[in-house]
Write a protein that holds these residues in place. Structure first.
Motif, PDB file in Angstrom:
ATOM      1  N   ALA A   1       2.652 -31.597 -17.494  1.00 41.34           N
ATOM      2  CA  ALA A   1       4.075 -32.077 -16.927  1.00 41.34           C
ATOM      3  C   ALA A   1       4.527 -32.825 -17.938  1.00 41.34           C
ATOM      4  O   ALA A   1       3.960 -33.637 -18.714  1.00 41.34           O
ATOM      5  N   GLU A   2       5.915 -32.516 -18.440  1.00 43.56           N
ATOM      6  CA  GLU A   2       6.741 -33.256 -19.264  1.00 43.56           C
ATOM      7  C   GLU A   2       7.313 -34.314 -18.674  1.00 43.56           C
ATOM      8  O   GLU A   2       7.507 -34.666 -17.238  1.00 43.56           O
ATOM      9  N   LYS A   3       7.957 -34.952 -19.477  1.00 44.75           N
ATOM     10  CA  LYS A   3       8.981 -36.171 -19.056  1.00 44.75           C
ATOM     11  C   LYS A   3       9.955 -35.765 -17.816  1.00 44.75           C
ATOM     12  O   LYS A   3      10.188 -36.390 -16.769  1.00 44.75           O
ATOM     13  N   GLU A   4      10.719 -34.613 -18.219  1.00 46.15           N
ATOM     14  CA  GLU A   4      11.741 -34.299 -17.469  1.00 46.15           C
ATOM     15  C   GLU A   4      11.612 -33.221 -16.512  1.00 46.15           C
ATOM     16  O   GLU A   4      12.117 -32.743 -15.648  1.00 46.15           O
ATOM     17  N   GLY A   5      10.315 -32.547 -16.744  1.00 46.99           N
ATOM     18  CA  GLY A   5       9.933 -31.379 -15.892  1.00 46.99           C
ATOM     19  C   GLY A   5       8.467 -30.850 -16.331  1.00 46.99           C
ATOM     20  O   GLY A   5       7.597 -31.172 -16.932  1.00 46.99           O
ATOM     21  N   VAL A   6       8.619 -29.461 -15.802  1.00 42.49           N
ATOM     22  CA  VAL A   6       7.293 -28.591 -16.349  1.00 42.49           C
ATOM     23  C   VAL A   6       7.845 -27.322 -16.825  1.00 42.49           C
ATOM     24  O   VAL A   6       8.521 -26.684 -16.376  1.00 42.49           O
TER      25      VAL A   6
ATOM     26  N   GLU B   1      17.497 -40.006  -0.596  1.00 44.17           N
ATOM     27  CA  GLU B   1      18.734 -39.105  -0.453  1.00 44.17           C
ATOM     28  C   GLU B   1      19.068 -38.844   1.050  1.00 44.17           C
ATOM     29  O   GLU B   1      18.056 -38.170   1.728  1.00 44.17           O
ATOM     30  N   SER B   2      20.118 -39.079   1.676  1.00 37.71           N
ATOM     31  CA  SER B   2      20.470 -38.954   3.049  1.00 37.71           C
ATOM     32  C   SER B   2      20.511 -37.456   3.561  1.00 37.71           C
ATOM     33  O   SER B   2      20.690 -37.193   4.623  1.00 37.71           O
ATOM     34  N   VAL B   3      20.744 -36.554   2.359  1.00 33.97           N
ATOM     35  CA  VAL B   3      21.188 -35.112   2.701  1.00 33.97           C
ATOM     36  C   VAL B   3      20.124 -34.546   3.712  1.00 33.97           C
ATOM     37  O   VAL B   3      20.306 -33.590   4.575  1.00 33.97           O
ATOM     38  N   PHE B   4      18.747 -34.779   3.346  1.00 28.65           N
ATOM     39  CA  PHE B   4      17.576 -34.291   4.136  1.00 28.65           C
ATOM     40  C   PHE B   4      17.527 -34.775   5.584  1.00 28.65           C
ATOM     41  O   PHE B   4      17.448 -34.250   6.588  1.00 28.65           O
ATOM     42  N   TYR B   5      17.791 -36.070   5.834  1.00 32.35           N
ATOM     43  CA  TYR B   5      17.772 -36.585   7.273  1.00 32.35           C
ATOM     44  C   TYR B   5      18.924 -36.287   7.892  1.00 32.35           C
ATOM     45  O   TYR B   5      18.647 -35.878   9.143  1.00 32.35           O
TER      46      TYR B   5
ATOM     47  N   SER C   1      17.337 -29.532  -4.153  1.00 34.92           N
ATOM     48  CA  SER C   1      15.857 -29.823  -4.335  1.00 34.92           C
ATOM     49  C   SER C   1      15.489 -31.378  -4.074  1.00 34.92           C
ATOM     50  O   SER C   1      16.264 -32.074  -4.139  1.00 34.92           O
ATOM     51  N   PHE C   2      14.521 -31.150  -3.825  1.00 33.95           N
ATOM     52  CA  PHE C   2      13.803 -32.570  -3.620  1.00 33.95           C
ATOM     53  C   PHE C   2      13.234 -33.525  -4.569  1.00 33.95           C
ATOM     54  O   PHE C   2      13.252 -34.864  -4.854  1.00 33.95           O
ATOM     55  N   VAL C   3      12.597 -32.583  -5.611  1.00 30.64           N
ATOM     56  CA  VAL C   3      12.107 -33.493  -6.827  1.00 30.64           C
ATOM     57  C   VAL C   3      13.157 -33.768  -7.913  1.00 30.64           C
ATOM     58  O   VAL C   3      12.764 -34.667  -8.535  1.00 30.64           O
ATOM     59  N   SER C   4      14.299 -32.939  -7.860  1.00 35.27           N
ATOM     60  CA  SER C   4      15.155 -33.157  -8.888  1.00 35.27           C
ATOM     61  C   SER C   4      16.595 -32.571  -8.839  1.00 35.27           C
ATOM     62  O   SER C   4      16.636 -31.353  -8.428  1.00 35.27           O
ATOM     63  N   PRO C   5      17.555 -33.342  -8.834  1.00 35.04           N
ATOM     64  CA  PRO C   5      18.842 -32.736  -8.613  1.00 35.04           C
ATOM     65  C   PRO C   5      19.205 -31.527  -9.651  1.00 35.04           C
ATOM     66  O   PRO C   5      20.228 -30.814  -9.551  1.00 35.04           O
ATOM     67  N   LYS C   6      18.528 -31.748 -10.942  1.00 38.72           N
ATOM     68  CA  LYS C   6      18.913 -30.825 -11.847  1.00 38.72           C
ATOM     69  C   LYS C   6      18.425 -29.220 -11.462  1.00 38.72           C
ATOM     70  O   LYS C   6      19.130 -28.232 -12.264  1.00 38.72           O
TER      71      LYS C   6
END
Length: 598
Positions: free
Chosen positions: A88-93, A155-159, A550-555
């Motif tokens: 795992a890196e700072k910004e991702g995998v 983030e409310s998009v899931f709710y 994405s739940f883990v990152s908007p990127k």
């Protein structure tokens, strides 16, 4: 020699994977590409709903092998596809996809990561809240209360776009299960309870049961996008039905308005009839009160005629004609009184005819159709205000009662006018007869002298004889007037009650008409209101155009689906410790390797 060859071959097998791995690493230096990504978020909660560890299983659809960067902040990662290591890196995998197809890896989210929903689970045993750790093995009346709330820190998009399926698997130690708004299904010997929480909604779910020796596998919650489109093909029929209902309410309002108009006419007629009846009753009472005086006056005239007749018969020389001269004036006065009585009866008859005509016409306008119980039930089921329908039914019943009562007593009302005609004609006949007698007597007295006294005596004798019959008729007439006056008092009381009843009916129908008018005003746009509610529901619950993020990152791009699997810890009884067997002595590598060739 043979064993040496075997060992050499094994050594080559052990070295070969390392070489291949190194080679594949060299190939992966080229950039790979991913066409889509799926995320499944797994979360374990404590038995009361407090948040525990969260990890994500990522599935990448690799279109071209090579190096791929998947965004997300993870505390640690684990390769689920092959034996290559991931970091795992700072910004991702950053991973090396050696071949095309699906690539799976697990990423453990750092402590403090939260879900889009907060969950609270409460256990109530025999009316008292019990901590989960103290509940295992207990028996009694149990309630499990599950509450879901929006976590505003996420983030409310899931709710707003995900629905929750909340499930509980209950063993056969749960009996008499109750779950309002929950679906209960058989799952072998167990019962599965499922609740659905719509997107953007908080909810409170309760399961109640009699439990014995309590154990529980926990609450499972699946969160998935509410992506099914809402079928609106049947809404046209609903709006058409609402249109028919609105039209029916309009017809009801129009009918009640007509009923109000008819009842108002009925009340006016009843009031006029009551007023006319009051005048008639007063006239009858006055006429009855004057009857004694009338009979007394007639009796006096009869006695006077008898005395005059007797006097003329006995001795004409001794007859005093001065008193006889006053007789025509008395008869004329009596005739005039009877004439006034007849005129009063004529006026009374005219007023009564008008009032009776108005009442008869108004009551005949009340519809004769009978409402069936089924029609009344349909009216209640139409969605109209029950209080308004109650007033309508009550007013309808009252109107039918008035109509029925009038139909039964109509002959009595109709008989009054002919009776007044007969009485008027009889009184006018009596008045005319008395006027004729007075005129003839007056003329006879003017032309009479003592020489014609014999003829006068004959005329007086005839008058006295005829007047006796007149007096008897007058006595019978006054007796009839007395009886009619007494009986009419009861009829007049009924007319007064009828007038009061139609007044109350008019007020009630007036209130009813106000209610139906308000009901129509509120429902005349019912189809448009229904369509607006349907559009609002579609806008609120139809998430078919939702695009996963994405739940883990908007990127992360090209996200195909994101799902959540949440489970609370199970509640189990502690197992009794058992004697453990001594562990086997571990064999060395070469010993295990030798066993492969035995």
């Amino acid at each position: 020699m043979r064993k040496q060859l075997q060992y050499t071959a094994l050594a080559g097998m052990l070295v070969l994977p390392a070489f291949l791995g190194h080679t594949s690493g060299a190939v992966a230096e080229t950039a790979g590409s991913v066409t889509s990504k799926d995320e499944v978020v797994y979360a374990t909660l404590k038995a009361n709903g407090e948040l525990g560890p969260i990890y994500v299983v990522n599935a990448l659809d690799v279109a071209r092998a090579g190096e791929v960067l998947d965004y997300g902040a993870y505390s640690s990662v684990k390769n689920l596809t092959d034996l290559s290591e991931l970091e795992a890196e700072k910004e991702g995998v950053r991973l090396d996809a050696s071949e095309e197809g699906k690539f799976f890896y697990q990423g453990n989210l750092p402590e403090g990561t939260e879900l889009p929903w907060d969950v609270a689970v409460t256990y109530v045993l025999d009316g008292k809240e019990v901590k989960p750790a103290e509940l295992a093995g207990k028996s009694g009346k149990l309630e499990i209360v599950i509450e879901t709330f929006e976590n505003e820190e996420v983030e409310s998009v899931f709710y707003e776009n995900y629905l929750l399926q909340v499930s509980l698997m209950l063993p056969n130690t749960f009996q008499d299960i109750e779950a309002a708004d929950g679906m209960i299904a058989n799952a072998g010997k167990n019962k599965q309870i499922t609740f659905t929480v719509m997107p953007g909604k908080e909810d409170k779910m309760t399961v109640a049961a009699e439990v014995t020796d309590f154990e529980f596998d926990g609450v499972q919650i699946a969160a998935i996008p509410s992506s099914l489109p809402i079928d609106t093909t049947g809404t046209e029929g609903m709006t058409e039905d609402m249109g028919q209902l609105s039209d029916a309410i309009k017809q009801l309002n129009d009918g009640v308005a007509e009923l109000e108009n008819g009842v108002s006419q009925v009340h006016d007629g009843a009031r006029q009839l009551s007023d006319g009846s009051s005048q008639y009753k007063n006239g009858m009472n006055q006429l009855n009160g004057n009857s004694a005086e009338l009979v007394h006056a007639s009796s006096s005239i009869q006695d006077a005629l008898k005395k005059i007749n007797a006097g003329l018969s006995s001795d004409a020389a001794q007859v005093d004609l001065s008193e006889l001269a006053e007789l025509p004036a008395g008869l004329s006065q009596l005739a005039e009184g009877l004439k006034e009585t007849a005129n009063g009866m004529a006026a009374l008859k005219e007023n009564y005819a008008k009032a009776y005509g108005a009442l008869d016409g108004a009551i005949k306008e009340i519809p004769a159709q009978q409402l069936s119980e089924e029609e009344v039930a349909e009216l209640y089921a139409s969605g109209a205000d029950p209080e308004t329908v109650d007033k309508l039914v009550a007013s309808y019943s009252a109107a039918q009662k008035v109509k029925g009562t009038y139909d039964q007593t109509g002959q009595a009302f109709a008989a009054v006018e002919p009776s007044l005609n007969q009485m008027e004609e009889a009184v006018r006949g009596m008045s005319g007869s008395l006027s004729s007698i007075a005129a003839e007597l007056s003329a006879s007295l003017k032309d009479t002298d003592l020489s014609g006294l014999a003829e006068l005596q004959k005329g007086i004798a005839a008058i006295s004889s005829n007047y006796g019959a007149f007096h008897s008729g007058l006595v019978s007439y006054t007796g009839g007037v007395s009886e009619l006056s007494s009986s009419y008092g009861k009829l007049h009381g009924g007319l007064v009650e009828l007038s009061e009843g139609t007044g109350e009916l008019e007020n009630g129908v007036g209130e009813l008409q106000n209610g139906t008018a308000q009901l129509y005003e509120e429902t005349k746009d019912l189809p448009a209101q229904m369509q607006a509610e349907i559009d609002k529901m579609i806008q609120e619950y139809d998430k078919s155009d939702f695009k996963p993020v994405s739940f883990v990152s908007p990127k992360n791009e090209k996200v195909s689906s994101v799902q959540f699997v949440i489970k609370t810890e199970s509640i189990k009884k502690e197992e009794q410790p058992s004697k453990q067997a001594e562990p086997e002595k571990k064999k060395g590598f070469w010993a295990l390797l030798k066993e492969l060739f035995k």
